[in-house]
Scaffold this active site. Structure first.
Site, PDB file in Angstrom:
ATOM      1  CD  GLU A 154       9.270   3.747   2.086  1.00 34.35           C
ATOM      2  OE1 GLU A 154       9.406   4.672   2.912  1.00 34.35           O
ATOM      3  OE2 GLU A 154       8.649   3.900   1.017  1.00 34.35           O
ATOM      4  CB  SER A 193       7.740   9.538  -2.809  1.00 32.86           C
ATOM      5  OG  SER A 193       8.361   8.491  -2.098  1.00 32.86           O
ATOM      6  CE1 TYR A 207       8.628  11.785  -0.012  1.00 35.45           C
ATOM      7  CE2 TYR A 207       7.098  13.276   1.087  1.00 35.45           C
ATOM      8  CZ  TYR A 207       7.528  11.991   0.803  1.00 35.45           C
ATOM      9  OH  TYR A 207       6.865  10.908   1.337  1.00 35.45           O
ATOM     10  CG  LEU A 250      -1.717  -1.273   1.479  1.00 37.43           C
ATOM     11  CD1 LEU A 250      -2.484  -1.183   2.791  1.00 37.43           C
ATOM     12  CD2 LEU A 250      -2.650  -1.538   0.308  1.00 37.43           C
ATOM     13  CB  ALA A 251       2.259   3.282  -2.586  1.00 36.46           C
TER      14      ALA A 251
END
Length: 167
Positions: free
Chosen positions: A90, A23, A136, A19-20
């Site tokens: 991450e 970015s 970002y 699950l994103a």
């Protein structure tokens, strides 16, 4: 499911669902980082909110529980190599940890809804609020536009950081 566990079936690697919300919504960035990852759908993580937190080196998106809040996510099918690349990106397990959850995924093509087991990266909650770089934020906005997510959630997260920091 055990954190970092990649299930296998009959000697074959099984795909996992990731699950994103930040970015990694940026498809170009994900294709570079995780070449075998594929977008399979979108979903909403209920009762979580977006926040910008981090360290002296930068502030990035994370999610934390908040009743009534919602975070839209892209759902990626990832293989073991993709997950290892994501772990490195991450800063797992030092900067972000993984949380397993069940979520209703709406398919990209079929729009069919399916319940899936998935994992998400969450920054350790003791990290301080911060202001992200414009670069970002732009990367995240690109992803939000791709998936037609409401950008006001990103702007609200920036406002909350500014308020918490007294800016």
């Amino acid at each position: 499911m055990v954190e970092g566990y990649s299930p296998r079936k009959e000697g074959k690697q099984m795909k996992r669902y990731y699950l994103a919300y930040g970015s990694n919504l940026n498809v170009t960035q994900m294709r570079f980082r995780c070449p075998t990852a594929r977008v399979v759908g979108t979903a909403v993580i209920e009762d979580y909110e977006l926040l910008f937190k981090g360290s002296k080196s930068g502030s990035y998106l994370t999610i934390e529980p908040k009743e009534g809040a919602k975070v839209p996510v892209a759902v990626w099918s990832v293989e073991e190599e993709d997950e290892a690349a994501l772990d490195r990106y991450e800063g797992f397990p030092t900067f972000y940890y993984k949380k397993e959850m069940q979520i209703v995924v709406t398919g990209i093509k079929s729009k069919k809804e399916r319940l899936r087991d998935a994992f998400v990266y969450i920054m350790h909650e003791d990290r301080p609020f911060g202001i992200p770089t414009w670069n970002y934020v732009q990367t995240c906005i690109t992803g939000y536009n791709t998936f037609k997510f409401d950008q006001s959630l990103l702007m609200n997260a920036i406002r909350k950081s500014r308020k918490e920091l007294g800016i």
